[in-house]
Design an enzyme around this catalytic site. Structure first.
Site, PDB file in Angstrom:
ATOM      1  N   GLU A 161      43.968  35.639  11.833  1.00 20.36           N
ATOM      2  CA  GLU A 161      44.142  34.958  10.538  1.00 20.36           C
ATOM      3  C   GLU A 161      44.699  33.539  10.636  1.00 20.36           C
ATOM      4  O   GLU A 161      45.670  33.198   9.961  1.00 20.36           O
ATOM      5  CB  GLU A 161      45.043  35.809   9.629  1.00 20.36           C
ATOM      6  CG  GLU A 161      44.502  37.211   9.439  1.00 20.36           C
ATOM      7  CD  GLU A 161      45.436  38.126   8.647  1.00 20.36           C
ATOM      8  OE1 GLU A 161      46.532  37.700   8.276  1.00 20.36           O
ATOM      9  OE2 GLU A 161      45.045  39.287   8.415  1.00 20.36           O
ATOM     10  N   GLU A 275      38.670  45.976  10.043  1.00 22.98           N
ATOM     11  CA  GLU A 275      39.699  46.550   9.150  1.00 22.98           C
ATOM     12  C   GLU A 275      39.054  47.005   7.843  1.00 22.98           C
ATOM     13  O   GLU A 275      39.551  46.739   6.748  1.00 22.98           O
ATOM     14  CB  GLU A 275      40.790  45.507   8.872  1.00 22.98           C
ATOM     15  CG  GLU A 275      41.415  44.952  10.141  1.00 22.98           C
ATOM     16  CD  GLU A 275      42.576  43.991   9.901  1.00 22.98           C
ATOM     17  OE1 GLU A 275      43.048  43.882   8.755  1.00 22.98           O
ATOM     18  OE2 GLU A 275      43.012  43.354  10.874  1.00 22.98           O
TER      19      GLU A 275
HETATM   20  O1  G3I Z   1      58.797  49.390   9.621  1.00 27.60           O
HETATM   21  C1  G3I Z   1      59.471  49.028   8.414  1.00 27.60           C
HETATM   22  C2  G3I Z   1      60.481  50.049   8.060  1.00 27.60           C
HETATM   23  O2  G3I Z   1      61.489  50.060   9.058  1.00 27.60           O
HETATM   24  C3  G3I Z   1      61.053  49.719   6.688  1.00 27.60           C
HETATM   25  O3  G3I Z   1      61.949  50.718   6.305  1.00 27.60           O
HETATM   26  C4  G3I Z   1      59.953  49.598   5.638  1.00 27.60           C
HETATM   27  C5  G3I Z   1      60.503  49.192   4.270  1.00 27.60           C
HETATM   28  O4  G3I Z   1      59.509  48.547   3.502  1.00 27.60           O
HETATM   29  O5  G3I Z   1      59.072  48.625   6.063  1.00 27.60           O
HETATM   30  C6  G3I Z   1      58.460  48.917   7.304  1.00 27.60           C
HETATM   31  O6  G3I Z   1      57.594  47.882   7.625  1.00 27.60           O
HETATM   32  C7  G3I Z   1      56.352  47.812   6.911  1.00 27.60           C
HETATM   33  C8  G3I Z   1      55.242  47.930   7.922  1.00 27.60           C
HETATM   34  O7  G3I Z   1      53.997  47.719   7.272  1.00 27.60           O
HETATM   35  C9  G3I Z   1      55.200  49.277   8.630  1.00 27.60           C
HETATM   36  O8  G3I Z   1      54.996  50.294   7.698  1.00 27.60           O
HETATM   37  C10 G3I Z   1      56.297  46.487   6.189  1.00 27.60           C
HETATM   38  O9  G3I Z   1      57.253  46.464   5.133  1.00 27.60           O
HETATM   39  C11 G3I Z   1      54.921  46.270   5.611  1.00 27.60           C
HETATM   40  O10 G3I Z   1      54.827  44.936   5.088  1.00 27.60           O
HETATM   41  C12 G3I Z   1      53.897  46.419   6.709  1.00 27.60           C
HETATM   42  O11 G3I Z   1      52.621  46.231   6.144  1.00 27.60           O
HETATM   43  C13 G3I Z   1      51.566  46.065   7.076  1.00 27.60           C
HETATM   44  C14 G3I Z   1      50.953  44.671   6.914  1.00 27.60           C
HETATM   45  O12 G3I Z   1      49.871  44.542   7.807  1.00 27.60           O
HETATM   46  C15 G3I Z   1      51.955  43.564   7.202  1.00 27.60           C
HETATM   47  O13 G3I Z   1      51.345  42.334   7.045  1.00 27.60           O
HETATM   48  C16 G3I Z   1      50.518  47.117   6.791  1.00 27.60           C
HETATM   49  O14 G3I Z   1      51.051  48.411   7.072  1.00 27.60           O
HETATM   50  C17 G3I Z   1      49.289  46.874   7.671  1.00 27.60           C
HETATM   51  O15 G3I Z   1      48.245  47.713   7.242  1.00 27.60           O
HETATM   52  C18 G3I Z   1      48.830  45.425   7.505  1.00 27.60           C
HETATM   53  O16 G3I Z   1      47.740  45.207   8.364  1.00 27.60           O
HETATM   54  C19 G3I Z   1      47.138  43.915   8.258  1.00 27.60           C
HETATM   55  C20 G3I Z   1      46.548  43.570   9.615  1.00 27.60           C
HETATM   56  O17 G3I Z   1      47.529  43.670  10.607  1.00 27.60           O
HETATM   57  C21 G3I Z   1      45.918  42.180   9.597  1.00 27.60           C
HETATM   58  N1  G3I Z   1      44.969  42.038   8.516  1.00 27.60           N
HETATM   59  C22 G3I Z   1      45.432  42.434   7.185  1.00 27.60           C
HETATM   60  C23 G3I Z   1      45.985  43.857   7.227  1.00 27.60           C
HETATM   61  C24 G3I Z   1      46.359  44.324   5.840  1.00 27.60           C
HETATM   62  O18 G3I Z   1      47.405  43.549   5.315  1.00 27.60           O
END
Ligand code: G3I
Length: 365
Positions: A161, A275
């Site tokens: 990205e 994705e």
């Molecule tokens: O791990 C922490 C946890 O410790 C905490 O308690 C919790 C509270 O909100 O958050 C957890 O982290 C989250 C993480 O996912 C793991 O679950 C983050 O808040 C959350 O923002 C994060 O979201 C991920 C996102 O990328 C971040 O940008 C999504 O799961 C994941 O599906 C998404 O994947 C991205 C690709 O890498 C790149 N392309 C877009 C795609 C969708 O956004």
């Protein structure tokens, strides 16, 4: 009279046989997993970190998918939270399960503006890191993470990205912060070279969302991606392919998807859909689309969703010679960053949706 009766019963018999055959055939196909139906065309993948998955979820992965992308656990923030700390428990366990269960692994991701510790960009005394310091840190990160999984992953999303949204497509339109501010545009080529140096057999991809947009009219984010990719190739970046993320919705412009695939192939690159999800309600507008779904999604939306998936897989099949992999971003509507928008093939109880049947039907033809 007898002849007429005989003819009618013969027709009825033939109709019965054809119907029974068709029913039987689709029943047989639905017993097959996605990966079996697409074997020999391209790999079918899914995403997840596997931590806390139930036996039923793991069985679903084993049955349907050739390859797994870690949804979060191999990203810079979780693997390298501070300069002196690495954390590999979750990705190590994920890779081990995959090896024990015949599932390949795809690495995600090394250079990204998000989910990357701020420490990469901080220098001494609260000053921003110099270009040299940031590059030294990135090189060490790549050598360590790619080195750890050398020979165990099929490839890496080396860069994720880097193109900003809403550009006209006249320039690369790189984001103006993070790596692009501290180092500059050449960070991409260096990252590809270091990843290749560490694991020469790994496929190395540039991965981004909405980069198919504008393909038919040759403008917007797609045109920027073509300018960027041509530059990387000219600079000798060992890039094998492009990942079109495929976060789509019911009104996605399917024509752009097919044109983007052929454009990337014309550069000599492989293409993967990395994705994939198609929201059954709401848009695909990046982070704003997360959990904005509505629990009263009308039934016809699921049929429309199945139709979008059908058209997409017809395109993927037509271009199977350049497509390495089609990966869904999650296994079910319960294991999806788009919770509430029901974007995947299995519902929250792992039951196949009309979209699953459509994808199976296209693969079985
Ligand atoms: O791990 C922490 C946890 O410790 C905490 O308690 C919790 C509270 O909100 O958050 C957890 O982290 C989250 C993480 O996912 C793991 O679950 C983050 O808040 C959350 O923002 C994060 O979201 C991920 C996102 O990328 C971040 O940008 C999504 O799961 C994941 O599906 C998404 O994947 C991205 C690709 O890498 C790149 N392309 C877009 C795609 C969708 O956004």
């Amino acid at each position: 009279m007898i002849n007429r009766k005989m003819i009618l019963s013969l027709i009825a018999c033939a109709l019965f046989t054809v119907t029974a055959y068709c029913q039987n055939n689709s029943a047989v196909d639905s017993l097959k997993g996605l990966k079996e139906v697409y074997a020999g065309k391209f790999l079918i993948g899914t995403a997840g970190d596997l931590k806390g998955y139930s036996d039923a979820e793991l069985a679903n992965i084993k049955k349907n998918y050739d390859i797994l992308t870690p949804e979060n656990c191999m990203k810079p923030q979780p693997t390298h939270p501070t300069e002196d700390t690495y954390s590999f428990d979750t990705p190590d366990a994920m890779v081990k399960w995959c090896q024990q269960n015949g599932v390949k692994v795809w690495g995600h991701t090394l250079v990204w503006h998000s989910q990357t510790g701020r420490w990469f960009f901080q220098g001494a005394d609260g000053q921003p890191a110099t270009r040299e310091l940031a590059l030294e840190r990135l090189k060490k990160h790549i050598f360590t993470v790619v080195g750890r999984y050398k020979g165990q992953v099929r490839g890496w999303d080396v860069v994720n990205e880097s193109i900003a949204d809403s550009g006209a497509g006249k320039t690369e339109n790189l984001r103006k912060f993070s790596w692009y501010k501290t180092v500059g545009p050449d960070v991409l080529t260096m990252a590809f070279k270091w990843a290749h140096e560490t694991d020469p057999n790994a496929m190395l991809f540039y991965n981004d969302y909405n980069i198919e947009q504008g393909a038919v009219e040759n403008n917007g984010k797609h045109a920027s991606s073509m300018i960027l990719l041509k530059r990387l190739i000219a600079e000798g970046a060992p890039i094998s392919g492009v990942g079109i993320q495929g976060h789509w919705h019911l009104d996605t412009n399917i024509g752009d998807v097919e044109k983007a695939i052929t454009d990337y192939a014309s550069l000599g690159l492989k293409v993967s859909i990395t994705e994939l999800d198609v929201t059954a309600t709401g848009s695909n507008s990046g982070a704003f689309g997360v959990r904005t779904g509505d629990r009263t999604i009308p039934k016809e939306n699921y049929l429309k969703q199945a139709e979008v998936y059908r058209q997409l897989f017809e395109i993927f099949k037509r271009h199977a010679d350049v497509i390495d992999r089609v990966t869904f971003w999650g296994i079910s509507d319960n294991r999806s960053w788009r919770r509430g928008q029901d974007a995947l093939l299995f519902d929250g109880k792992l039951q196949p949706k009309p979209a699953f049947n459509a994808v199976i039907e296209v693969g079985s033809k």
